[in-house]
Design a protein around this motif. Structure first.
Motif, short mmCIF file in Angstrom:
data_model
loop_
_atom_site.label_atom_id
_atom_site.label_comp_id
_atom_site.label_asym_id
_atom_site.label_seq_id
_atom_site.Cartn_x
_atom_site.Cartn_y
_atom_site.Cartn_z
N GLU A 1 5.13 5.06 2.85
CA GLU A 1 4.69 6.47 2.81
C GLU A 1 5.93 7.30 2.51
O GLU A 1 6.94 7.18 3.20
N ARG B 1 3.54 -1.22 3.85
CA ARG B 1 2.95 0.11 3.72
C ARG B 1 4.12 1.07 3.51
O ARG B 1 5.06 1.11 4.32
N SER C 1 0.87 -1.17 0.00
CA SER C 1 0.00 0.00 0.00
C SER C 1 0.91 1.22 0.00
O SER C 1 1.81 1.35 0.82
N HIS D 1 7.59 11.18 1.11
CA HIS D 1 7.33 12.61 0.98
C HIS D 1 8.56 13.31 0.43
O HIS D 1 9.68 13.11 0.92
N ASN E 1 3.52 11.73 -1.27
CA ASN E 1 3.14 13.13 -0.99
C ASN E 1 1.67 13.26 -0.60
O ASN E 1 0.97 14.17 -1.06
N GLY E 2 1.18 12.32 0.21
CA GLY E 2 -0.19 12.41 0.70
C GLY E 2 -1.23 11.79 -0.21
O GLY E 2 -2.41 11.74 0.14
N ASN E 3 -0.83 11.33 -1.39
CA ASN E 3 -1.80 10.72 -2.32
C ASN E 3 -1.55 9.22 -2.42
O ASN E 3 -0.42 8.79 -2.68
N THR E 4 -2.63 8.45 -2.25
CA THR E 4 -2.51 7.00 -2.38
C THR E 4 -2.31 6.65 -3.85
O THR E 4 -3.03 7.17 -4.72
N LEU E 5 -1.33 5.78 -4.14
CA LEU E 5 -1.07 5.40 -5.52
C LEU E 5 -1.94 4.21 -5.88
O LEU E 5 -2.02 3.24 -5.12
N CYS F 1 1.80 5.43 -0.67
CA CYS F 1 1.31 6.80 -0.59
C CYS F 1 2.47 7.76 -0.88
O CYS F 1 3.51 7.71 -0.22
N CYS G 1 -0.05 10.42 5.58
CA CYS G 1 -0.82 9.83 4.49
C CYS G 1 -2.14 9.26 4.96
O CYS G 1 -2.95 8.83 4.15
N ASP G 2 -2.37 9.19 6.27
CA ASP G 2 -3.58 8.51 6.75
C ASP G 2 -4.82 9.38 6.56
O ASP G 2 -4.73 10.59 6.55
#
Ligand code: PMV
Length: 347
Positions: free
Chosen positions: A107, A105, A69, A109, A73-77, A71, A346-347
């Protein structure tokens, strides 16, 4: 690559790590693949790693996850996206070494524009390899880490190292790794990056390189002359010979852009602000300021300056019409694990 190491499927409690890596800028450019599947470069490249820009990546392996899972820059891929596939392939290489099937997971940035010719894939994959290998308790050598990063993004192989690094050309099937050439302290060059357009680039480097090899009449000459450029750059770096490094770097950049521009369809990454910034750098050179330019697969102009010259160059570039802002940086250290209270942005 190193021997496989088993990871207990149940020992998931502490399988998370955060790593930071810096983008690098090639002075002797990489453009073209000897092996598109293994991602082996057809030309040697020489780079500097920047300290002011960074990617931070947090990786957590978790037995409850059915799939990776991701993410950015804050956007889920989306799992089917090209970026997600490349990240999962990179994690698969590390999982194979660790002997685990645990999903992760991730994340990540960037504190600078993503996919705009600022080497976000370089710092991104370098940080991913360092974070994920540490989370899996793999004690990878820099060479093995660099090979795994290279398979994801060749320029990422160089971001494992601080200061000055070289990624040699390879042949098809050859698993090459970058090497460190000198530390940042050896020659503390300064860099000013003129942002000439924000936003993602039109054509990604992988497709662009394939098109260039297939269609540019200049591509064979580019490949033939690259080894001599890299060798001369190594000497200039070891001797701190600014004029020689400047001449080699500008020539490598312009040869690469000549190949890009003669590719069909043409890869035109420059805009009006790019040209104005290059002219301003020429004028500064005529005034005796030690600065040279380089550019990648995007419109940004990177001005590499002798120690102490960065402030003056940045101020001059900031007044160029069309330049929206100027980032300044010194040379940075290698990709590394950091202690960070990850804030779950990212949550
Ligand atoms: O590693 P990639 O696929 O991001 O390619 C990088 C290519 C250039 O930035 C244009 C040149 C270089 O050597 O970094």
């Amino acid at each position: 690559m190193g021997a496989a190491k088993r990871v207990s499927q149940t020992a998931v409690g502490d399988m998370f790590t955060t790593a930071a890596a810096h983008p690098n800028i090639a002075l002797i450019k990489y453009w073209g693949k000897a092996d598109a599947i293994l991602n082996v470069p057809a030309v040697s490249s020489v780079s500097i790693t920047l300290d002011a820009l960074a990617t931070e990546t947090h990786v957590r392996f978790d037995g409850m996850l059915p799939a990776d899972s991701l993410c950015l820059n804050g956007n889920t891929l989306a799992p089917t996206s090209n970026q997600a596939r490349r990240i999962t392939a990179c994690l698969d290489a590390l999982r194979a070494l660790a002997g685990t099937g645990l999903r992760a997971r991730v994340e990540t940035h960037n504190d600078f524009p993503t996919a705009a010719g600022l080497a976000s894939s370089a710092s991104g994959f370098a940080a991913l390899v360092v974070a994920a290998s540490a989370a899996l308790k793999l004690d990878l050598s820099p060479t093995t880490a660099s090979k795994i990063a290279r398979a994801a993004s060749a320029s990422a192989a160089r971001s494992l190292f601080g200061g000055f690094a070289e990624l040699p050309a390879g042949a098809a099937g050859e698993d090459v790794a970058a090497v460190g050439l000198a530390s940042a302290e050896h020659w503390p060059l300064e860099v000013a990056v003129a942002i000439c357009a924000e936003g993602p680039k039109a054509v990604g480097s992988t497709q662009g390189m394939i098109d260039s090899a297939a269609t540019s009449p200049f591509y064979p000459a580019w490949v033939e002359t690259a080894a001599a450029d890299a060798a001369a750059a190594r000497t200039a770096i070891s001797e701190r010979d600014f004029p020689t490094l400047a001449s080699l770097s500008e020539s490598s950049c312009l040869k690469m852009h000549a190949v890009m521009q003669t590719t069909r369809p043409a890869l035109l990454y420059w805009n009006a602000a790019t040209m104005a910034a290059l002219q301003r750098i020429r004028h500064m050179q005529q005034d005796g300021i030690e600065v040279f330019f380089t550019m990648d697969a995007g419109p940004q102009v990177k001005a590499v300056c002798a120690p102490g010259a960065g402030g003056e160059v940045a101020a001059a570039l900031a007044s160029v019409p069309g330049v929206s802002r100027v980032l300044t940086s010194g040379l940075g250290g290698p990709a590394r694990v950091i202690v960070s209270p990850w804030d779950g942005r990212c949550d």
